[in-house]
Design an enzyme around this catalytic site. Structure first.
Site, short mmCIF file in Angstrom:
data_model
loop_
_atom_site.label_atom_id
_atom_site.label_comp_id
_atom_site.label_asym_id
_atom_site.label_seq_id
_atom_site.Cartn_x
_atom_site.Cartn_y
_atom_site.Cartn_z
N ASP A 239 4.46 -18.56 35.20
CA ASP A 239 4.24 -19.71 36.07
C ASP A 239 3.46 -20.77 35.29
O ASP A 239 2.96 -20.50 34.20
CB ASP A 239 3.55 -19.32 37.37
CG ASP A 239 2.14 -18.78 37.20
OD1 ASP A 239 1.80 -18.35 36.07
OD2 ASP A 239 1.39 -18.75 38.18
N TYR B 268 0.69 -23.41 33.82
CA TYR B 268 -0.74 -23.30 33.58
C TYR B 268 -1.50 -23.80 34.79
O TYR B 268 -1.20 -24.89 35.31
CB TYR B 268 -1.15 -24.11 32.35
CG TYR B 268 -0.58 -23.62 31.04
CD1 TYR B 268 -0.90 -22.36 30.55
CD2 TYR B 268 0.27 -24.42 30.29
CE1 TYR B 268 -0.40 -21.90 29.34
CE2 TYR B 268 0.78 -23.98 29.08
CZ TYR B 268 0.45 -22.72 28.61
OH TYR B 268 0.96 -22.27 27.41
N PHE C 259 5.08 -22.53 28.66
CA PHE C 259 4.20 -22.42 27.49
C PHE C 259 3.74 -23.76 26.94
O PHE C 259 2.75 -23.84 26.22
CB PHE C 259 4.83 -21.58 26.37
CG PHE C 259 5.12 -20.17 26.74
CD1 PHE C 259 4.09 -19.24 26.88
CD2 PHE C 259 6.41 -19.74 27.00
CE1 PHE C 259 4.34 -17.93 27.24
CE2 PHE C 259 6.68 -18.43 27.36
CZ PHE C 259 5.65 -17.52 27.48
N HIS D 111 4.45 -9.69 25.25
CA HIS D 111 4.09 -11.06 25.62
C HIS D 111 3.05 -11.60 24.64
O HIS D 111 2.22 -10.83 24.13
CB HIS D 111 3.54 -11.07 27.05
CG HIS D 111 3.44 -12.42 27.65
ND1 HIS D 111 2.35 -13.25 27.46
CD2 HIS D 111 4.30 -13.11 28.45
CE1 HIS D 111 2.55 -14.38 28.11
NE2 HIS D 111 3.71 -14.33 28.72
#
Length: 222
Positions: free
Chosen positions: A61, A63, A74, A181
């Protein structure tokens, strides 16, 4: 949502008729600050339409820090310092893989080259990570994966949440890269050393396609 606001090329996805109106109503009624700002909510789809999508990178989701999120997984606004920790680790791996990294955390130049930076939720209340996870956004991600995988595409699936969505990718001549991740909690469990960026470019080159310039801002965007 006005039909003119639906991202070009994606308007035939059932999500926009069946699911988005209810999600939009919930967001409109939310008294908290919701990120990213409304005009940027579908920025990833706006910048990378289906016909140009060659690579898909899935995030979770946006930031939750005001001023950071601008609609691409990202990516952050170019003036953000320090970089979010996951993005900082992505850049560390990029340096190890290719020798350099972008000067800022703004990844819109990836999007302009056909890299769809899609979060599985496209909104978040400020300061509350995963606060809109259950709104129904996941259906959009499922449909985007289905839609893009009707032709050969490279998929970068970082972490378990992204890898669980692999089932929505249709069989085909795809490149599917899976690793841990880039979060500080998991990056050393297989993200570092995975070399996804050069792997994508080798795959694209094998198909006689232009490779992705991961590090430098194209002249058209300077």
């Amino acid at each position: 949502m006005d039909i003119l606001d639906i991202p070009m090329g994606w308007s035939d996805l059932p999500f926009f008729a069946q699911d988005w109106p209810a999600i939009e109503s919930v967001i409109a009624a939310d008294t908290r600050q919701v990120l990213p700002p409304e005009p940027l909510r579908f920025a990833a789809l706006d910048l990378t339409p289906p016909a140009k999508t060659r690579v898909v990178i899935l995030g979770q989701d946006p930031y939750p820090t005001p001023g950071h999120a601008h609609g691409l997984a990202f990516s952050v606004e170019p003036d953000v310092r320090p970089l979010p920790r996951s993005l900082n680790n992505i850049f560390k791996e990029l340096v190890e893989d290719t020798g350099q990294a972008p000067l800022t955390g703004d990844l819109r130049h990836w999007a302009s080259q056909g890299v769809l930076l899609l979060n599985t939720a496209l909104s978040v209340p400020a300061g509350e990570a995963n606060g809109h996870k259950q709104l129904g956004w996941s259906k959009l991600a499922h449909q985007v994966l289905d839609h893009t995988s009707h032709r050969p595409t490279a998929y970068i699936l970082w972490g378990n949440a992204a890898q669980k969505l692999e089932s929505f990718i249709n069989p085909g001549d795809h490149l599917i890269l899976k690793s841990a991740h880039p979060s500080p909690l998991s990056a050393r469990r297989g993200f570092f050393g995975s070399r996804p960026f050069s792997a994508v470019n080798r795959w694209l080159a094998s198909r006689d396609e232009d490779t992705i310039n991961w590090t430098e801002l194209p002249e058209a965007l300077k």
